[in-house]
Structures are given as structure tokens and as C-alpha cells.
Write a protein that holds these residues in place. Structure first.
Motif, PDB file in Angstrom:
ATOM      1  N   TRP A 149      29.537 -54.217 -25.422  1.00  0.00           N
ATOM      2  CA  TRP A 149      29.963 -54.419 -26.008  1.00  0.00           C
ATOM      3  C   TRP A 149      31.047 -55.724 -26.302  1.00  0.00           C
ATOM      4  CZ3 TRP A 149      31.378 -51.307 -31.016  1.00  0.00           C
ATOM      5  CH2 TRP A 149      30.027 -50.396 -30.818  1.00  0.00           C
ATOM      6  N   TYR A 150      31.334 -56.196 -25.286  1.00  0.00           N
ATOM      7  CA  TYR A 150      32.117 -56.969 -25.346  1.00  0.00           C
ATOM      8  C   TYR A 150      31.414 -58.229 -25.869  1.00  0.00           C
ATOM      9  CZ  TYR A 150      35.913 -54.057 -23.434  1.00  0.00           C
ATOM     10  OH  TYR A 150      36.762 -52.791 -22.828  1.00  0.00           O
ATOM     11  N   ARG A 151      29.895 -58.627 -24.634  1.00  0.00           N
ATOM     12  CA  ARG A 151      29.029 -59.687 -25.008  1.00  0.00           C
ATOM     13  C   ARG A 151      28.938 -59.717 -26.765  1.00  0.00           C
ATOM     14  NH1 ARG A 151      27.532 -56.657 -20.031  1.00  0.00           N
ATOM     15  NH2 ARG A 151      28.365 -58.004 -18.399  1.00  0.00           N
ATOM     16  N   TRP A 152      28.517 -58.322 -27.199  1.00  0.00           N
ATOM     17  CA  TRP A 152      28.258 -58.343 -28.395  1.00  0.00           C
ATOM     18  C   TRP A 152      28.768 -59.246 -29.509  1.00  0.00           C
ATOM     19  CZ3 TRP A 152      25.568 -52.570 -27.358  1.00  0.00           C
ATOM     20  CH2 TRP A 152      24.750 -52.627 -27.279  1.00  0.00           C
ATOM     21  N   ALA A 153      30.413 -58.777 -29.520  1.00  0.00           N
ATOM     22  CA  ALA A 153      32.006 -59.085 -30.289  1.00  0.00           C
ATOM     23  C   ALA A 153      31.079 -60.459 -29.934  1.00  0.00           C
ATOM     24  CB  ALA A 153      33.069 -57.842 -29.915  1.00  0.00           C
ATOM     25  N   CYS A 154      31.659 -60.594 -28.898  1.00  0.00           N
ATOM     26  CA  CYS A 154      31.539 -62.133 -28.582  1.00  0.00           C
ATOM     27  C   CYS A 154      30.071 -63.231 -29.160  1.00  0.00           C
ATOM     28  CB  CYS A 154      31.421 -62.784 -27.099  1.00  0.00           C
ATOM     29  SG  CYS A 154      32.096 -64.491 -26.987  1.00  0.00           S
ATOM     30  N   ASP A 155      28.669 -62.733 -29.277  1.00  0.00           N
ATOM     31  CA  ASP A 155      28.328 -63.587 -30.042  1.00  0.00           C
ATOM     32  C   ASP A 155      28.184 -63.576 -31.162  1.00  0.00           C
ATOM     33  OD1 ASP A 155      26.939 -63.809 -27.513  1.00  0.00           O
ATOM     34  OD2 ASP A 155      26.237 -62.303 -27.169  1.00  0.00           O
ATOM     35  N   HIS A 156      28.699 -61.897 -31.892  1.00  0.00           N
ATOM     36  CA  HIS A 156      28.947 -61.506 -33.215  1.00  0.00           C
ATOM     37  C   HIS A 156      30.103 -62.491 -34.307  1.00  0.00           C
ATOM     38  CE1 HIS A 156      29.265 -59.247 -37.182  1.00  0.00           C
ATOM     39  NE2 HIS A 156      30.945 -59.437 -37.213  1.00  0.00           N
ATOM     40  N   ALA A 157      31.120 -62.710 -33.304  1.00  0.00           N
ATOM     41  CA  ALA A 157      32.252 -63.691 -33.520  1.00  0.00           C
ATOM     42  C   ALA A 157      31.796 -65.136 -34.081  1.00  0.00           C
ATOM     43  CB  ALA A 157      33.824 -63.217 -32.798  1.00  0.00           C
ATOM     44  N   VAL A 158      31.136 -65.250 -33.323  1.00  0.00           N
ATOM     45  CA  VAL A 158      30.827 -67.135 -32.974  1.00  0.00           C
ATOM     46  C   VAL A 158      29.450 -67.264 -33.938  1.00  0.00           C
ATOM     47  CG1 VAL A 158      29.518 -69.117 -31.474  1.00  0.00           C
ATOM     48  CG2 VAL A 158      31.050 -67.374 -30.219  1.00  0.00           C
ATOM     49  N   ALA A 159      28.992 -66.124 -34.176  1.00  0.00           N
ATOM     50  CA  ALA A 159      27.820 -66.623 -34.846  1.00  0.00           C
ATOM     51  C   ALA A 159      28.276 -66.638 -36.815  1.00  0.00           C
ATOM     52  CB  ALA A 159      26.540 -65.642 -35.622  1.00  0.00           C
ATOM     53  N   GLN A 160      29.760 -65.933 -36.568  1.00  0.00           N
ATOM     54  CA  GLN A 160      30.659 -65.693 -38.219  1.00  0.00           C
ATOM     55  C   GLN A 160      30.819 -67.242 -38.192  1.00  0.00           C
ATOM     56  OE1 GLN A 160      30.175 -62.916 -40.076  1.00  0.00           O
ATOM     57  NE2 GLN A 160      28.488 -62.546 -39.219  1.00  0.00           N
ATOM     58  N   GLY A 161      31.763 -68.115 -37.499  1.00  0.00           N
ATOM     59  CA  GLY A 161      31.892 -69.006 -37.158  1.00  0.00           C
ATOM     60  C   GLY A 161      33.348 -68.586 -37.826  1.00  0.00           C
ATOM     61  N   LEU A 162      34.323 -69.519 -38.680  1.00  0.00           N
ATOM     62  CA  LEU A 162      35.875 -69.055 -39.091  1.00  0.00           C
ATOM     63  C   LEU A 162      36.212 -67.230 -39.072  1.00  0.00           C
ATOM     64  CD1 LEU A 162      36.597 -71.937 -41.300  1.00  0.00           C
ATOM     65  CD2 LEU A 162      36.821 -71.931 -39.222  1.00  0.00           C
ATOM     66  N   GLY A 163      34.810 -66.664 -40.332  1.00  0.00           N
ATOM     67  CA  GLY A 163      35.450 -65.616 -40.172  1.00  0.00           C
ATOM     68  C   GLY A 163      35.477 -64.438 -38.766  1.00  0.00           C
ATOM     69  N   GLY A 164      34.537 -65.094 -37.844  1.00  0.00           N
ATOM     70  CA  GLY A 164      34.520 -64.212 -36.189  1.00  0.00           C
ATOM     71  C   GLY A 164      35.747 -64.794 -35.749  1.00  0.00           C
ATOM     72  N   HIS A 165      36.897 -65.840 -35.741  1.00  0.00           N
ATOM     73  CA  HIS A 165      38.114 -66.139 -35.562  1.00  0.00           C
ATOM     74  C   HIS A 165      39.220 -65.293 -34.924  1.00  0.00           C
ATOM     75  CE1 HIS A 165      37.958 -70.745 -36.202  1.00  0.00           C
ATOM     76  NE2 HIS A 165      36.704 -69.969 -35.552  1.00  0.00           N
ATOM     77  N   TRP A 166      39.453 -64.208 -35.999  1.00  0.00           N
ATOM     78  CA  TRP A 166      39.985 -63.446 -35.417  1.00  0.00           C
ATOM     79  C   TRP A 166      39.634 -62.657 -34.820  1.00  0.00           C
ATOM     80  CZ3 TRP A 166      38.403 -58.101 -35.445  1.00  0.00           C
ATOM     81  CH2 TRP A 166      37.358 -58.094 -36.191  1.00  0.00           C
ATOM     82  N   LEU A 167      38.573 -62.051 -34.244  1.00  0.00           N
ATOM     83  CA  LEU A 167      37.362 -60.962 -33.470  1.00  0.00           C
ATOM     84  C   LEU A 167      38.166 -62.045 -32.053  1.00  0.00           C
ATOM     85  CD1 LEU A 167      36.043 -58.235 -31.936  1.00  0.00           C
ATOM     86  CD2 LEU A 167      34.099 -59.627 -33.531  1.00  0.00           C
ATOM     87  N   LEU A 168      37.920 -62.893 -31.778  1.00  0.00           N
ATOM     88  CA  LEU A 168      37.874 -63.740 -31.024  1.00  0.00           C
ATOM     89  C   LEU A 168      39.278 -63.985 -29.994  1.00  0.00           C
ATOM     90  CD1 LEU A 168      35.566 -67.256 -31.166  1.00  0.00           C
ATOM     91  CD2 LEU A 168      34.572 -64.849 -30.207  1.00  0.00           C
TER      92      LEU A 168
END
Length: 424
Positions: free
Chosen positions: A122-141
Motif C-alpha cells: 500500500w505504501y508503494r502504491w501510494a507513492c506511485d499514485h502521488a508521483v503520477a498525480q504531480g502537484l495534486g499528489g504532494h499532500w500524500l507524499l
């Protein structure tokens, strides 16, 4: 208010039966809270009915455990009941494939990660998802960087991403040393300030950063508890007032340095528990600062309480004077200052025991939550008439096992819940 149904009410069994039709379950849910709870746990309850019942927050954990709950509602309930969601069979099925993390609300996702019960994938999926989202995924990172139980490879990957992640990473005690070294090689003053303030700062790094030309870097080193005493003594004579002020408020500054330091704000110096009591008395008597020193120095707090009690015993009907050291110390015995004293982790156990006998509920609550409170004091507070105080006693790490076992059967559900969790 409708009468409470008896425990042998057959309609309760009907509300829990899987064969009960959905229309009948809706009728039963309108009868009483106990019926609604039984319906909320029933796997045969219609999705629409579960959505309606989810509006009552006290049923959230029950609905989150129901295997028939709609998936979108399950993600919403994860914010308040993450453990129940993870234990739900529907969640176990969702973990067989990579889930759509974008469909999970932010705070629900954060609650799930904080439980430390999710698999590493789940942590790896979350990291991949946040990187793919760009600025929209910064909060998750940013959220992932704060998790102590995150996999090491995920923390290393976050350390290779953008510098805005360095601050939460340096606050993470599980950060690998190689990532700390990579951040320490940065010549950016902002990164050096973050490193100097973090728990990962090494004494040799702090000694080197103390020679920086940037005032903010030297001030960060002066306020760090791991800074060597010799470096703090040298920074006490720094030409920048910000650096000297940081030295004066550092609890690890040697007393001989605090005795001689000059040109710093008196309140910060008086609030340092390492300040010698003689120097503190001189500053208060000279009117250089407030009696906030009583929060940190148990000896002076005892004098403040004695001075206040002496003023109360006067029977001449006149307002006592405010001249002299005793009067200035008496100002520190005001209830607001006493609450700060009860919260101060540097307070002596004897003084905390005295404050625990106060008729003021706020003082007893603060003492019950103070890590320096003695086990004997906690044992006495376990019989407090306020359940909030007893709950803090049940949560305290120094509470004797016998006292915590007694609190397991406390009349207040909140106290029982904490005591059972700590005893497990």
C-alpha cells in the motif's frame, strides 16, 4: 423517549437475522438505538439503509465492520474507524489488487496509513499514485514522509524526490542514515536549518554548521539539544542577538554559561530550567522579567505558593503590597501559571503531588498527564471524581499495573476503553 426494549426482545433477534427482509429492517431500525445497532451490523441490510444509518456517528464503527457496506461508504468511514475498515472482509478483497487510491478521501487514507496495519504494498502504491498525480499528489507524499512505520525503501525514494519533503523526513525517527547524509550535503541554508533542528543532527555536523555565516543556521544550532557544550559557550558570545537568545532558551546549555550570558530577553532566560536559581532570583527582584520562572523551577514555585498563602492569611483588610521578591513570586501562583507548572515535564514529583491535591480540576488533569508524576500520585488520582482525570491516569506510562487493572472496571466507558487498551 421510547421505552428501552428488554434484552430478550424477539425483535432484536429479528433485526440481526439475515433472513429479515430489507423493508422490515427499516421498520425495526426506527424502534430504538439498540435496534439500529443490530440492523447496522446485519449483512442483509440494504445499502440505502446503511447510508442513512451512517449519518449517526456512533454507528460508524458498526457499519464499517459490516461486509455488505458499499465500497464508497467504507472509504468514508475509514476516517473515523480505520481499524474496523481494515478488518472488514470487503477490505481484504480490495487488497488483492491495487486499489484506486484516488477514490479514497484524503483524511480516510491518512487514517488508514496511521494504523500501521496496512501491508507494504500500500505504501508503494501510494507513492506511485502521488508521483503520477504531480502537484495534486504532494499532500500524500508529505503524509507518507511522516510515517515511522513506512518501508525503508519508500523513505529512501521520498528522499530522492523534491526538497519540500526534507522537513517531514527529518522529523521522522525512522529515516535511514544514508538519506540524512544526502540531505546534510546540501549547501542550501534552508536545508541546513532543517537538519540542525532535527533529531538526526550529529554533534560533528552541528559543530561545523556553528561556523556558518548565515545567522539562521547558527541560531538553529544554538537551540539544538545535541550541540556540544563548548559550541554553545562560543555561541553565547555571538554578535547576532537571535543566536544568543537561542542559547539562553536551550535547556541543555550549561548553567555556568547561563549565569554569565547577557543581552538576551529575560522571559526566555527565566523559562530555562537550567538557569541557576540565584540568577533567576536576581532577575525577578530587579523586575527584569515575569514570574514565569516558577513554571520551570520547583524551588521557586514552592516559594511562590508560600508567599501567596501568606498573603491570603492577612486579616488587615488591605491589599498586600507588590514590592519585593516574595510579591513578585506570588504573581506566579495565579491559576494560569499553576496549570503551566503542572504540565511542565521538568517539575519535581513532590511539587506535582502537592498540585494534585488542588480542588481545581484543571490542575489535577494536568498532573495526571505529566510524564514526571510519581506512581503514588497517580494511584491517588485514580479515584478522582472526574472521569477525565481517571482517563489520563489510565493512559499514563507510570501508572502501576494494579491501578490500571482496577480502572478496567471503571464506571466511565472512556476510562475502561483506555485502561483495557493499555493493559492489552
Amino acid at each position: 423517549m421510547p421505552p428501552r426494549p428488554p434484552t430478550d426482545d424477539p425483535t432484536l433477534a429479528e433485526a440481526s437475522a439475515l433472513a429479515t427482509p430489507g423493508a422490515r429492517l427499516r421498520e425495526l431500525a426506527a424502534r430504538s438505538p439498540r435496534h439500529r445497532r443490530a440492523v447496522a451490523a446485519n449483512a442483509a441490510a440494504p445499502a440505502e439503509l446503511l447510508r442513512e444509518l451512517a449519518g449517526e456517528t456512533w454507528l460508524g464503527a458498526v457499519i464499517a465492520s459490516n461486509p455488505a457496506v458499499p465500497l464508497d461508504l467504507l472509504w468514508q468511514l475509514a476516517r473515523s474507524s480505520p481499524r474496523e475498515v481494515i478488518a472488514n472482509p470487503l477490505f481484504q478483497l480490495a487488497m488483492l489488487v491495487q486499489p484506486d487510491l484516488g477514490a479514497i478521501p484524503r483524511w480516510s487514507l491518512w487514517s488508514l496509513f496511521r494504523t500501521a496495519l496496512l501491508p507494504d504494498d500500500w505504501y508503494r502504491w501510494a507513492c506511485d499514485h502521488a508521483v503520477a498525480q504531480g502537484l495534486g499528489g504532494h499532500w500524500l507524499l508529505f503524509d507518507l514522509a511522516q510515517l515511522e512505520h513506512a518501508p525503508v525503501e519508500v523513505l529512501r525514494r521520498l528522499g530522492r524526490l523534491q526538497p519540500f519533503l526534507y522537513e517531514p523526513l527529518l522529523g521522522n525517527p525512522a529515516l535511514p542514515p544514508d538519506v540524512v547524509k544526502r540531505i546534510g550535503r546540501s549547501s542550501d541554508p534552508k536545508m541546513q536549518v532543517l537538519l540542525a533542528r532535527s533529531r538526526h543532527a550529529r554533534p560533528d555536523w552541528l559543530t561545523a554548521m556553528a561556523r556558518s555565516r548565515v545567522v539562521a543556521v547558527r541560531a538553529a544550532v544554538a537551540g539544538q539539544g545535541r550541540t556540544p557544550a563548548a559550541v554553545l559557550a562560543r555561541l553565547a558570545d555571538d554578535p547576532a542577538p537571535e543566536v544568543r537568545a537561542a542559547v539562553s532558551t536551550n535547556w541543555f546549555t550549561p548553567p555556568e554559561v547561563l549565569r554569565l550570558i547577557d543581552g538576551v530577553p529575560a522571559p526566555g532566560l527565566l523559562g530555562n530550567p537550567s538557569l541557576p536559581a540565584a540568577r533567576a532570583r536576581e532577575l525577578i527582584a530587579a523586575g527584569a522579567g515575569s514570574a514565569i520562572v516558577t513554571v520551570r523551577h520547583g524551588e521557586l514555585l514552592a516559594e511562590a505558593l508560600a508567599a501567596r498563602d501568606g498573603q491570603r492569611r492577612r486579616r488587615d483588610g488591605q491589599r498586600p503590597g507588590r514590592e519585593g521578591l516574595a510579591a513578585r513570586l506570588a504573581e506566579g501562583a495565579r491559576p494560569a501559571v499553576l496549570r503551566q507548572a503542572a504540565r511542565a515535564a521538568t517539575q519535581s514529583p513532590a511539587m506535582l503531588d502537592r498540585l494534585a491535591r488542588s480542588p481545581r480540576y484543571a490542575l489535577r488533569l494536568a498532573v495526571a498527564g505529566n510524564p514526571a508524576t510519581a506512581p503514588a500520585t497517580l494511584a491517588r488520582l485514580a479515584g478522582d471524581r472526574r472521569y477525565e482525570v481517571r482517563r489520563e491516569v489510565a493512559r499514563h506510562a507510570s501508572t502501576p499495573a494494579a491501578v490500571r487493572a482496577w480502572l478496567v472496571d471503571d464506571p466511565a466507558p472512556a476510562v475502561r476503553r483506555v485502561a483495557r487498551a493499555r493493559a492489552a
